[in-house]
Design a protein around this motif. Structure first.
Motif, short mmCIF file in Angstrom:
data_model
loop_
_atom_site.label_atom_id
_atom_site.label_comp_id
_atom_site.label_asym_id
_atom_site.label_seq_id
_atom_site.Cartn_x
_atom_site.Cartn_y
_atom_site.Cartn_z
N PHE A 534 0.59 -1.67 0.11
CA PHE A 534 -0.07 -0.10 -0.06
C PHE A 534 0.42 1.27 0.44
CE2 PHE A 534 -1.25 3.24 2.57
CZ PHE A 534 -2.85 3.94 1.70
N LYS A 535 1.58 1.50 0.51
CA LYS A 535 2.39 1.99 1.22
C LYS A 535 3.62 2.81 -0.38
CE LYS A 535 7.00 4.40 3.97
NZ LYS A 535 7.65 4.07 4.85
N SER A 536 3.84 1.38 -1.20
CA SER A 536 4.55 1.50 -1.87
C SER A 536 3.79 2.06 -3.53
CB SER A 536 4.86 -0.11 -2.61
OG SER A 536 5.73 0.22 -4.24
N ILE A 537 2.60 0.80 -3.71
CA ILE A 537 1.58 2.34 -4.34
C ILE A 537 0.98 3.24 -5.06
CG2 ILE A 537 1.20 -0.61 -5.61
CD1 ILE A 537 -1.23 -0.50 -4.50
N SER A 538 0.82 3.52 -3.23
CA SER A 538 0.52 4.90 -3.09
C SER A 538 1.13 6.34 -2.77
CB SER A 538 0.26 5.22 -1.93
OG SER A 538 0.56 4.04 -0.18
N SER A 539 3.01 5.98 -3.24
CA SER A 539 3.71 7.45 -3.07
C SER A 539 3.57 7.65 -4.32
CB SER A 539 4.38 6.21 -2.43
OG SER A 539 5.27 5.19 -2.51
N ASN A 540 4.25 8.52 -4.88
CA ASN A 540 5.77 8.79 -6.18
C ASN A 540 6.49 9.76 -5.57
OD1 ASN A 540 2.76 8.40 -6.96
ND2 ASN A 540 2.21 10.82 -6.63
N SER A 541 7.24 8.98 -6.76
CA SER A 541 9.12 9.87 -6.28
C SER A 541 9.80 9.92 -7.94
CB SER A 541 9.41 8.24 -5.34
OG SER A 541 9.66 7.11 -6.56
N ILE A 542 10.99 10.91 -7.47
CA ILE A 542 11.80 10.82 -8.59
C ILE A 542 12.84 10.21 -8.03
CG2 ILE A 542 12.61 12.14 -10.01
CD1 ILE A 542 10.47 14.67 -9.18
N VAL A 543 13.70 9.20 -9.34
CA VAL A 543 14.93 9.24 -8.40
C VAL A 543 16.08 8.81 -9.77
CG1 VAL A 543 15.95 6.87 -8.05
CG2 VAL A 543 14.09 6.92 -8.06
N PHE A 544 17.06 9.84 -9.03
CA PHE A 544 17.97 10.07 -10.60
C PHE A 544 19.31 8.64 -10.57
CE2 PHE A 544 15.49 14.39 -9.89
CZ PHE A 544 15.82 15.19 -11.36
N LEU A 545 19.30 8.14 -11.03
CA LEU A 545 19.54 7.01 -10.98
C LEU A 545 21.68 7.64 -10.95
CD1 LEU A 545 18.46 4.58 -12.35
CD2 LEU A 545 17.80 4.96 -9.68
N ASN A 546 22.45 6.27 -11.10
CA ASN A 546 23.55 7.13 -11.37
C ASN A 546 24.30 5.64 -12.10
OD1 ASN A 546 26.95 6.37 -10.78
ND2 ASN A 546 26.63 6.55 -8.63
N LEU A 547 23.60 5.21 -13.08
CA LEU A 547 24.69 4.31 -13.89
C LEU A 547 25.74 4.47 -14.85
CD1 LEU A 547 20.75 4.06 -15.77
CD2 LEU A 547 21.47 3.06 -14.04
N ARG A 548 26.77 4.92 -13.57
CA ARG A 548 27.71 5.18 -14.28
C ARG A 548 28.41 5.81 -14.99
NH1 ARG A 548 27.62 0.64 -11.43
NH2 ARG A 548 28.55 0.49 -9.32
N LYS A 549 28.63 5.37 -16.89
CA LYS A 549 28.69 6.22 -18.21
C LYS A 549 27.24 6.03 -18.48
CE LYS A 549 33.55 3.90 -18.67
NZ LYS A 549 33.89 3.17 -19.89
N HIS A 550 25.62 5.62 -17.84
CA HIS A 550 25.37 5.90 -18.71
C HIS A 550 24.21 6.50 -17.40
CE1 HIS A 550 25.23 3.30 -20.92
NE2 HIS A 550 26.02 2.32 -20.35
N SER A 551 22.72 7.44 -18.38
CA SER A 551 21.88 8.40 -17.56
C SER A 551 20.75 7.62 -17.81
CB SER A 551 21.32 9.79 -18.55
OG SER A 551 21.27 9.21 -20.06
N GLY A 552 20.14 7.91 -16.47
CA GLY A 552 18.47 7.67 -16.15
C GLY A 552 17.94 8.06 -14.65
#
Length: 700
Positions: A534-552
């Protein structure tokens, strides 16, 4: 019955405090804790000796519990002490504690060639400074980008530059903790070498027995290739018979994993048991002669350990070899030994030799599955009765599979996050082919090359493996073949085992209290899982990922997510770094876009470089924007710097009003250094993803 009283399984009782000490030691293993551990260990040991010396004279027999408490405390601190002593970072001569230009290392594992890279672990023996060697210790993970390095073998000594880095921790949510995985093998540093950066200075410096076993195994793998022409069949045969997993494809591994038959590809107790049965038949005639039982026992134990050595001496094989060796000794001298006690003895001595084995997933699954078969199988088998002999045998085989699956389910769910629904069907199917493959393979490898015989055995091996693989692939692709995205936290994992223990005890002595407790714990587990979902599906978020040589960037809205990345969803880096976060967050609906694409969705709008997610505005600042000048300041919440744009923090603040600057990890080091200095000078809030964990922002 498992045991009539605890005196029948003394090593189970003694193993528990030892395990507890090791588990605590894994979290507190630095040398700073040595005094806190060694002083109580020595003190309790001396008190225990004094207790036994004065046992009769001081009437201690009236307080026998004191001895039990003391021995438990001694074993607890002994387990902790073993971890500290085995932690290579605690050695004063560890190479990371001293600075020198060169290291002399010895390859201590079989080099693996994959994707153009050679990877192996190496023991550091010496450090070289001004041409003078000094003693050093420690283990280093070495990766060489050089195809000529394929000639390297176990036991070779290399002179390499002392340029190494600490192993990176997981940077993204739910990502596999490779740093901890290597730390459990006493590896904390790694180095990456190119042609000309290493030199072989000696050969054959490793353990001669291991070197011989690895050489023989390579020869046997080549022998399999002579009469088995299908590559996948060769790979499965070498894995199943010899424990050589290097060439096994990820597709085949997934098929075996999703059908609950991955244990077949891990040389362990089942394989050693088959070897024991085969040797028992072949050497049965020796028992008729004088001292025949003793000679047969010595030959059988020697050949079992030779097979264990040949397959790499994995913890699972060692456990099985120790167990069967003790059983053979017991039978030779007509002694009864409780099987559960033997299991505990093998675990105790293996952990005494290397306490870090306890963190090995294979070691844990191996011991749990055997314990499940010993404890739970009789209970499961007793639930149903069949008068028909073949039906009874079929149910006996089913009960073994069910018992092993039940006892390993929480652990498998904790590590692999899936449950094979058709495990019973796939395991029943695989029993006969696997035994046929193992028996045929052993005969094929043991016999010299005889044209007709070898070709026939090779044909049987190849066809058996191909049929087995094909059936497992069909089962894997069947509807609802596996339940995925099971993410237990530590508390839920413990709760699951508590439920299994309560239910096992209930079936053993039928006390209703245990059944009620199991139901209460099941209710708590259900509430925990439901609350987490419930906590997971009711939350909204932005995650700036560390993909080393890539962006995400991941924009998560309940159980939906939009991923902006230059990685395709089929890329191995995507599956390694992005997919675990989506699965752990219960995301079921995903869409992947590049950073250049425009997007229109109910919760996200992207036009050009501007993204609006709910009430949050994100600007992707890359090369196309580096020379753009705006008449008025654009207000955004985040600026994401990516793809090495030539920009200054002053220029950004002139054009944009932002709350946080996110510096992508795919930018070059010099630009990142300049931006960090400029941001610090201007007191702008920033976060750099380079060698740092992902930045998570909740948007609701």
């Amino acid at each position: 019955m498992i045991a009539n009283h605890k005196g029948e399984i003394p090593f189970i009782v003694l193993l528990l405090p030892f395990l507890s000490g090791i588990w605590l030691g894994l979290s507190f293993s630095s040398a700073g804790y040595l005094n806190w551990v060694s002083i109580p260990l020595l003190s309790f040991s001396l008190i225990f000796v004094a207790f036994n010396l004065g046992y009769a004279r001081l009437d201690f027999y009236k307080s026998r519990w004191i001895g039990g408490v003391l021995i438990h405390l001694i074993l607890f601190f002994a387990g902790w002490f073993c971890v500290i002593e085995n932690n290579e970072l605690n050695q004063p001569a560890h190479f990371s504690k001293h600075h020198s230009p060169y290291l002399i290392t010895r390859i201590n594992s079989e080099p693996v060639f994959k994707n153009g890279l050679i990877r192996f672990s190496a023991t550091v023996n010496q450090q070289m400074s001004d041409g003078k060697p000094t003693v050093a210790t420690g283990t280093l993970l070495v990766t060489i980008n050089d195809t000529t390095a394929q000639k390297l073998q176990y036991g070779d000594e290399l002179l390499i530059p002392a340029k190494y880095n600490a192993v990176d921790p997981p940077f993204n949510p739910a990502e596999f903790n490779y740093k901890q995985y290597l730390a459990n093998q006493n590896i904390y540093q790694q180095t990456y070498l190119y042609p000309g950066q290493y030199r072989v200075i000696a050969h054959g410096k490793g353990n001669p027995l291991i070197a011989y076993a690895l050489k023989l195994r390579r020869h046997l793998v080549e022998k399999l290739k002579v009469n088995i022409h299908d590559t996948s069949a060769v790979n499965v045969a070498s894995t199943l018979i010899l424990g050589y997993k290097v060439d096994l494809s990820s597709d085949l591994l997934q098929a075996y994993s999703k059908t609950g038959t991955i244990h077949i590809l891990s040389v362990s107790g089942g394989h050693v048991a088959v070897i024991y049965l085969l040797l028992n038949i072949l050497l049965g005639f020796i028992g008729r002669y004088k001292h025949g039982k003793l000679i047969k026992a010595i030959l059988t134990i020697s050949l079992i350990w030779y097979y264990a050595l040949l397959t790499g001496l994995s913890p699972a094989v060692c456990r099985a070899a120790v167990m069967i060796s003790l059983i053979i000794i017991g039978k030779t001298y007509s002694r009864y030994i409780n099987t559960l006690n033997i299991l505990a003895v093998s675990a105790f001595f293996l952990l005494l030799y290397n306490p870090f084995y306890i963190s090995d997933v294979g070691f844990q699954l191996s011991y749990l599955s055997v314990a499940g078969m010993i404890i739970l199988q009789p209970m499961v088998y007793g639930l149903l009765g069949f008068k028909n002999r073949w039906a009874d045998k079929l149910w006996a085989a089913c009960s073994v599979s069910i018992a092993a699956q039940v006892i390993t389910f929480p652990l498998a769910a904790f590590y692999f996050h899936q449950f094979p629904v058709y495990f019973l069907i796939s395991n029943l199917f695989i029993i006969l082919p696997a035994e046929l493959i193992l028996f045929t393979g052993i005969f094929y490898l043991a016999l010299p090359q005889i044209v007709f015989v070898s070709a026939s055995l090779g044909w049987i091996l190849e066809k058996s493996i191909l049929i087995m693989n094909k059936v497992l692939l069909v089962i894997e692709q069947a509807p609802f073949a596996s339940i995925n995205k099971i993410w237990f936290n530590t508390a839920e994992y413990i709760l699951a085992y508590a439920i299994i223990i309560c239910m096992a005890y209930y079936f053993f002595n039928r006390k209703m209290l245990l059944l009620r407790l199991a139901l209460v714990l099941l209710f708590v587990l259900a509430i925990s899982s439901s609350f987490k979902k419930f906590k997971s599906i009711s939350s909204n978020s932005i995650v700036f990922l560390n993909l080393r040589k890539h962006s995400g960037i991941v924009f998560k809205q309940g159980d939906k997510a939009i991923i902006l990345s230059d990685l395709a969803c089929t890329d191995k880096n995507y599956r390694y770094s992005i997919q675990p976060y989506l699965d752990s967050s219960k995301v079921t609906d995903t869409s992947v876009y590049t950073l250049a694409q425009n997007i229109v969705s109910p919760y996200l709008l992207k036009h050009g470089n501007i993204i609006r997610f709910n009430h949050v505005k994100v600007l992707i600042f890359n090369k196309p924007l580096q020379n753009v000048r705006l008449p008025d300041k654009l207000k955004v919440d985040y600026i994401y710097l990516t793809d090495n744009p030539h920009a200054t923090i002053t220029g950004l603040t002139n054009n944009y009003q932002f709350k946080t600057l996110i510096i992508g990890g795919n930018n070059n080091d010099q630009l990142i250094t300049d931006w960090e200095k400029q941001a610090a000078d201007s007191r702008a809030k920033y976060y750099c993803l380079k060698r740092n964990i992902s930045y998570i922002s909740l948007s609701n």
